[in-house]
Design a protein around this motif. Structure first.
Motif, PDB file in Angstrom:
ATOM      1  N   LEU A 132     -28.921  21.675  -5.775  1.00  0.00           N
ATOM      2  CA  LEU A 132     -30.359  21.740  -6.038  1.00  0.00           C
ATOM      3  C   LEU A 132     -31.153  22.095  -4.790  1.00  0.00           C
ATOM      4  CD1 LEU A 132     -30.837  18.679  -8.444  1.00  0.00           C
ATOM      5  CD2 LEU A 132     -30.789  21.111  -9.027  1.00  0.00           C
ATOM      6  N   ASP A 133     -30.720  21.615  -3.624  1.00  0.00           N
ATOM      7  CA  ASP A 133     -31.386  21.966  -2.367  1.00  0.00           C
ATOM      8  C   ASP A 133     -31.319  23.471  -2.113  1.00  0.00           C
ATOM      9  OD1 ASP A 133     -32.106  19.390  -1.894  1.00  0.00           O
ATOM     10  OD2 ASP A 133     -30.391  18.943  -0.593  1.00  0.00           O
ATOM     11  N   LYS A 134     -30.169  24.051  -2.357  1.00  0.00           N
ATOM     12  CA  LYS A 134     -30.018  25.498  -2.133  1.00  0.00           C
ATOM     13  C   LYS A 134     -30.835  26.306  -3.137  1.00  0.00           C
ATOM     14  CE  LYS A 134     -25.433  24.544  -0.363  1.00  0.00           C
ATOM     15  NZ  LYS A 134     -23.995  24.509  -0.656  1.00  0.00           N
ATOM     16  N   LEU A 135     -30.804  25.883  -4.401  1.00  0.00           N
ATOM     17  CA  LEU A 135     -31.594  26.577  -5.414  1.00  0.00           C
ATOM     18  C   LEU A 135     -33.088  26.454  -5.133  1.00  0.00           C
ATOM     19  CD1 LEU A 135     -29.662  25.617  -8.677  1.00  0.00           C
ATOM     20  CD2 LEU A 135     -29.658  27.825  -7.500  1.00  0.00           C
ATOM     21  N   GLU A 136     -33.516  25.296  -4.650  1.00  0.00           N
ATOM     22  CA  GLU A 136     -34.925  25.109  -4.319  1.00  0.00           C
ATOM     23  C   GLU A 136     -35.332  25.988  -3.143  1.00  0.00           C
ATOM     24  OE1 GLU A 136     -38.770  23.594  -4.674  1.00  0.00           O
ATOM     25  OE2 GLU A 136     -37.028  23.488  -6.026  1.00  0.00           O
ATOM     26  N   THR A 137     -34.441  26.146  -2.175  1.00  0.00           N
ATOM     27  CA  THR A 137     -34.735  27.031  -1.045  1.00  0.00           C
ATOM     28  C   THR A 137     -34.887  28.477  -1.494  1.00  0.00           C
ATOM     29  OG1 THR A 137     -33.526  25.577   0.472  1.00  0.00           O
ATOM     30  CG2 THR A 137     -33.886  27.845   1.180  1.00  0.00           C
ATOM     31  N   LEU A 138     -33.971  28.926  -2.335  1.00  0.00           N
ATOM     32  CA  LEU A 138     -34.082  30.295  -2.862  1.00  0.00           C
ATOM     33  C   LEU A 138     -35.346  30.466  -3.693  1.00  0.00           C
ATOM     34  CD1 LEU A 138     -30.388  30.999  -3.940  1.00  0.00           C
ATOM     35  CD2 LEU A 138     -31.575  31.836  -1.910  1.00  0.00           C
ATOM     36  N   ARG A 139     -35.677  29.456  -4.468  1.00  0.00           N
ATOM     37  CA  ARG A 139     -36.887  29.528  -5.280  1.00  0.00           C
ATOM     38  C   ARG A 139     -38.136  29.615  -4.403  1.00  0.00           C
ATOM     39  NH1 ARG A 139     -39.343  24.538  -8.750  1.00  0.00           N
ATOM     40  NH2 ARG A 139     -41.065  25.633  -9.752  1.00  0.00           N
ATOM     41  N   ASN A 140     -38.190  28.813  -3.348  1.00  0.00           N
ATOM     42  CA  ASN A 140     -39.345  28.842  -2.460  1.00  0.00           C
ATOM     43  C   ASN A 140     -39.476  30.182  -1.740  1.00  0.00           C
ATOM     44  OD1 ASN A 140     -39.940  26.215  -3.159  1.00  0.00           O
ATOM     45  ND2 ASN A 140     -38.866  25.326  -1.416  1.00  0.00           N
ATOM     46  N   GLU A 141     -38.333  30.780  -1.397  1.00  0.00           N
ATOM     47  CA  GLU A 141     -38.389  32.079  -0.731  1.00  0.00           C
ATOM     48  C   GLU A 141     -38.841  33.179  -1.683  1.00  0.00           C
ATOM     49  OE1 GLU A 141     -34.879  31.417   2.623  1.00  0.00           O
ATOM     50  OE2 GLU A 141     -34.500  32.619   0.840  1.00  0.00           O
ATOM     51  N   ILE A 142     -38.381  33.124  -2.909  1.00  0.00           N
ATOM     52  CA  ILE A 142     -38.752  34.161  -3.875  1.00  0.00           C
ATOM     53  C   ILE A 142     -40.199  34.006  -4.316  1.00  0.00           C
ATOM     54  CG2 ILE A 142     -38.275  35.081  -6.177  1.00  0.00           C
ATOM     55  CD1 ILE A 142     -35.355  34.279  -5.752  1.00  0.00           C
ATOM     56  N   MET A 143     -40.647  32.770  -4.495  1.00  0.00           N
ATOM     57  CA  MET A 143     -42.006  32.509  -4.971  1.00  0.00           C
ATOM     58  C   MET A 143     -43.000  32.286  -3.840  1.00  0.00           C
ATOM     59  SD  MET A 143     -41.558  32.682  -8.227  1.00  0.00           S
ATOM     60  CE  MET A 143     -43.079  32.019  -8.866  1.00  0.00           C
ATOM     61  N   PHE A 144     -42.568  32.443  -2.571  1.00  0.00           N
ATOM     62  CA  PHE A 144     -43.437  32.292  -1.405  1.00  0.00           C
ATOM     63  C   PHE A 144     -44.026  30.882  -1.297  1.00  0.00           C
ATOM     64  CE2 PHE A 144     -43.976  36.628  -3.125  1.00  0.00           C
ATOM     65  CZ  PHE A 144     -43.375  37.342  -2.117  1.00  0.00           C
ATOM     66  N   ARG A 145     -43.366  29.886  -1.853  1.00  0.00           N
ATOM     67  CA  ARG A 145     -43.965  28.562  -1.911  1.00  0.00           C
ATOM     68  C   ARG A 145     -44.014  27.870  -0.556  1.00  0.00           C
ATOM     69  NH1 ARG A 145     -43.035  25.406  -7.521  1.00  0.00           N
ATOM     70  NH2 ARG A 145     -43.616  27.114  -8.919  1.00  0.00           N
ATOM     71  N   ARG A 146     -43.152  28.224   0.350  1.00  0.00           N
ATOM     72  CA  ARG A 146     -43.149  27.542   1.648  1.00  0.00           C
ATOM     73  C   ARG A 146     -44.291  28.006   2.532  1.00  0.00           C
ATOM     74  NH1 ARG A 146     -39.982  30.246   5.837  1.00  0.00           N
ATOM     75  NH2 ARG A 146     -39.443  32.348   5.179  1.00  0.00           N
ATOM     76  N   TRP A 147     -45.095  28.956   2.039  1.00  0.00           N
ATOM     77  CA  TRP A 147     -46.201  29.477   2.838  1.00  0.00           C
ATOM     78  C   TRP A 147     -47.545  28.921   2.415  1.00  0.00           C
ATOM     79  CZ3 TRP A 147     -44.450  35.266   2.590  1.00  0.00           C
ATOM     80  CH2 TRP A 147     -43.298  35.413   3.365  1.00  0.00           C
ATOM     81  N   PHE A 148     -47.588  27.982   1.503  1.00  0.00           N
ATOM     82  CA  PHE A 148     -48.848  27.488   1.008  1.00  0.00           C
ATOM     83  C   PHE A 148     -49.098  26.067   1.491  1.00  0.00           C
ATOM     84  CE2 PHE A 148     -47.472  30.531  -2.303  1.00  0.00           C
ATOM     85  CZ  PHE A 148     -48.496  31.449  -2.149  1.00  0.00           C
ATOM     86  N   LYS A 149     -50.366  25.763   1.761  1.00  0.00           N
ATOM     87  CA  LYS A 149     -50.730  24.429   2.197  1.00  0.00           C
ATOM     88  C   LYS A 149     -50.661  23.431   1.049  1.00  0.00           C
ATOM     89  CE  LYS A 149     -54.035  26.133   5.605  1.00  0.00           C
ATOM     90  NZ  LYS A 149     -55.438  26.240   5.972  1.00  0.00           N
ATOM     91  N   THR A 150     -51.132  23.849  -0.095  1.00  0.00           N
ATOM     92  CA  THR A 150     -51.201  22.984  -1.257  1.00  0.00           C
ATOM     93  C   THR A 150     -50.541  23.686  -2.442  1.00  0.00           C
ATOM     94  OG1 THR A 150     -53.374  23.896  -1.787  1.00  0.00           O
ATOM     95  CG2 THR A 150     -53.313  21.862  -0.479  1.00  0.00           C
ATOM     96  N   PRO A 151     -50.176  22.932  -3.482  1.00  0.00           N
ATOM     97  CA  PRO A 151     -49.619  23.578  -4.677  1.00  0.00           C
ATOM     98  C   PRO A 151     -50.578  24.616  -5.241  1.00  0.00           C
ATOM     99  CG  PRO A 151     -49.277  21.208  -4.755  1.00  0.00           C
ATOM    100  CD  PRO A 151     -50.154  21.459  -3.568  1.00  0.00           C
ATOM    101  N   VAL A 152     -50.034  25.750  -5.620  1.00  0.00           N
ATOM    102  CA  VAL A 152     -50.846  26.869  -6.076  1.00  0.00           C
ATOM    103  C   VAL A 152     -50.821  26.905  -7.599  1.00  0.00           C
ATOM    104  CG1 VAL A 152     -51.190  29.365  -5.938  1.00  0.00           C
ATOM    105  CG2 VAL A 152     -50.290  28.119  -3.982  1.00  0.00           C
ATOM    106  N   SER A 153     -51.969  27.129  -8.203  1.00  0.00           N
ATOM    107  CA  SER A 153     -52.062  27.186  -9.658  1.00  0.00           C
ATOM    108  C   SER A 153     -51.436  28.471 -10.185  1.00  0.00           C
ATOM    109  CB  SER A 153     -53.528  27.106 -10.089  1.00  0.00           C
ATOM    110  OG  SER A 153     -54.250  28.226  -9.594  1.00  0.00           O
ATOM    111  N   LYS A 154     -51.198  28.494 -11.497  1.00  0.00           N
ATOM    112  CA  LYS A 154     -50.616  29.685 -12.111  1.00  0.00           C
ATOM    113  C   LYS A 154     -51.556  30.888 -11.984  1.00  0.00           C
ATOM    114  CE  LYS A 154     -47.755  27.197 -15.460  1.00  0.00           C
ATOM    115  NZ  LYS A 154     -47.458  26.973 -16.896  1.00  0.00           N
ATOM    116  N   TYR A 155     -52.861  30.623 -12.104  1.00  0.00           N
ATOM    117  CA  TYR A 155     -53.827  31.715 -11.971  1.00  0.00           C
ATOM    118  C   TYR A 155     -53.779  32.316 -10.571  1.00  0.00           C
ATOM    119  CZ  TYR A 155     -58.294  34.074 -11.440  1.00  0.00           C
ATOM    120  OH  TYR A 155     -59.267  34.991 -11.152  1.00  0.00           O
ATOM    121  N   SER A 156     -53.724  31.450  -9.559  1.00  0.00           N
ATOM    122  CA  SER A 156     -53.658  31.948  -8.179  1.00  0.00           C
ATOM    123  C   SER A 156     -52.363  32.713  -7.935  1.00  0.00           C
ATOM    124  CB  SER A 156     -53.781  30.782  -7.191  1.00  0.00           C
ATOM    125  OG  SER A 156     -55.017  30.123  -7.346  1.00  0.00           O
ATOM    126  N   MET A 157     -51.264  32.216  -8.521  1.00  0.00           N
ATOM    127  CA  MET A 157     -49.998  32.905  -8.346  1.00  0.00           C
ATOM    128  C   MET A 157     -50.024  34.285  -9.010  1.00  0.00           C
ATOM    129  SD  MET A 157     -47.100  32.653  -6.862  1.00  0.00           S
ATOM    130  CE  MET A 157     -46.989  30.903  -6.496  1.00  0.00           C
TER     131      MET A 157
END
Length: 431
Positions: A132-157
């Motif tokens: 799960l740690d590896k899948l979460e890392t890949l998910r964050n890289e694909i969805m750019f999630r590690r670059w956000f200060k706060t959780p981003v809404s679906k509209y913002s995404m």
């Protein structure tokens, strides 16, 4: 910054074997071989397996196997049909070797699980957490999630992906004009397979040392991601805009105090510098109660003014005609510096980061680099009409040191301290 690393610290945990229902344990035991296979595949994809040569061999075989589907007699390699046939033979061997290697690994895992002692629930959970740690890392890289200060809404995404498509579409159009779809797809797949390798990571780090690469990167990605974007933690995004002294004073929250004296009397006190003395005494005693530095709190606070100095406030009514209201603001200016190898600490900063003097007044992220402002001297000279200084001099704090990404490291300089900031603050008032 780029490379995926996994260090699981599970600590001392109670065993799950005795408390887990038997049906659940049997189901987890049946799924365990599949978890091991997927985890090993992710290890090779992310280049974190023990043998670093295996991922390279697998990537080469995958590339040669995909080339086999585009092989043709009409386009011989090096202009020779013999070379073309030899290349086809190598591609067929690579496909066969990749198929048999994968089949052998899968069969070995299932044979090992069937012939050895069944895994405990703790072993299965540990393996599942790693997966799960590896899948979460890949998910964050694909969805750019590690670059956000706060959780981003679906509209913002959706807005971000729309801007990303707007930026990348012209680039894709040009590339499709130069190279074929097959070459473009192969290059994209190879980059994804090699992304976590040491060679790509080192190359990215070397490119990141180039100033024009960083500047271009931040300009493009700041447009795509907007205010939610940050690549270097909490304090290093672009300044939103440059404020004049008048704009900075306007955005700074108000604190109003009520003085039970006519305005004419206060003006006379102001001309004789007595008003500053009273204000200094007042804010020294009540600053913790009435001076709000929270830029999100826009409510005006009203307090009575102790003119006698005895501690007894003169009773008055806010709407009374002989009462005057004084507006007080506290100006905050951040001074920023960067440490250079031969020059030491200098007010010379990189183009993509915060400026020499910044402020965070009325900024929803409370980001010290939100606005760039004039220097301390210019702020002092360009005070808007009607405003006066309460203190004669600025009050400055001690330096706070941080790393090259402006993440705070402490109040003392150290080997990891490459940037530093301190706060200049001073109160102003207006009748």
């Amino acid at each position: 910054m780029y490379h995926a690393k996994f260090i699981n610290s599970h600590g001392q945990k109670p065993s799950l074997t005795l408390v887990t229902p038997s049906m659940l344990s049997m189901t987890l035991a049946k799924v365990y071989p599949l978890l091991v296979i997927v985890d090993a595949a992710l290890d090779n994809l992310m280049w974190i397996c023990e043998d670093r040569c295996l991922p390279f061999l697998y990537v080469v075989m995958i590339y040669l196997s995909t080339n086999m589907f585009s092989w043709s007699w009409e386009d011989p390699v090096l202009g020779s049909q013999v070379t073309n046939v030899m290349l086809l033979w190598v591609e067929v061997l690579s496909s066969a070797f990749l198929f048999f290697a994968t089949s052998y690994f899968i069969s070995s895992v299932y044979y090992s699980m069937s012939s050895s002692e069944p895994p405990t629930v703790d072993d299965i959970i540990i393996n599942l957490e790693s997966l799960l740690d590896k899948l979460e890392t890949l998910r964050n890289e694909i969805m750019f999630r590690r670059w956000f200060k706060t959780p981003v809404s679906k509209y913002s995404m959706l807005r971000i992906f729309a801007r990303l498509a707007l930026v990348l579409t012209p680039l894709h159009y040009v590339m499709m004009r130069v190279i074929s779809v097959q070459m473009y797809t192969r290059a994209l797949v190879l980059f994804a397979l090699f992304y976590h390798s040491d060679w790509v990571q080192v190359t990215l780090r070397l490119c990141w040392r180039l100033l024009f690469v960083r500047t271009l990167y931040f300009k493009i990605f700041t447009y795509i991601f907007g205010e939610e974007y940050t690549i270097f933690g909490f304090n290093a995004k672009f300044a939103l805009r440059t404020l004049t002294t008048e704009q900075m004073v306007k955005l700074t929250p108000n604190v109003q105090i009520q003085v039970p004296l006519p305005i004419a009397t206060l003006k006379k006190m102001n001309e004789s510098n007595l008003l500053e003395l009273f204000l200094l005494r007042f804010v020294a005693a009540k600053s913790n109660d009435i001076i709000s530095m929270d830029s999100e709190n826009k409510d005006t606070k009203i307090s009575e003014f102790d003119i006698t100095g005895s501690g007894d406030k003169i009773n008055s009514v806010v709407n009374k005609s002989d009462n005057a209201v004084i507006v007080i603001k506290e100006i905050y200016v951040f001074e920023n510096q960067r440490k250079w190898k031969y020059e030491g600490w200098q007010p010379k900063l990189l183009p993509y980061e915060r400026k020499m003097y910044t402020t965070n007044c009325n900024n929803k992220f409370l980001d010290p680099s939100a606005y760039s402002v004039p220097s301390i001297v210019e702020v002092e000279k360009e005070l808007p009409t009607g405003w006066s200084w309460v203190e004669k001099n600025w009050e400055k704090s001690s330096w706070v040191y941080s790393d090259t990404d402006w993440n705070i490291t402490g109040t003392r300089d150290s080997l990891e301290g490459y940037t530093r900031s301190r706060v200049w603050k001073r109160k102003i008032f207006k009748l």
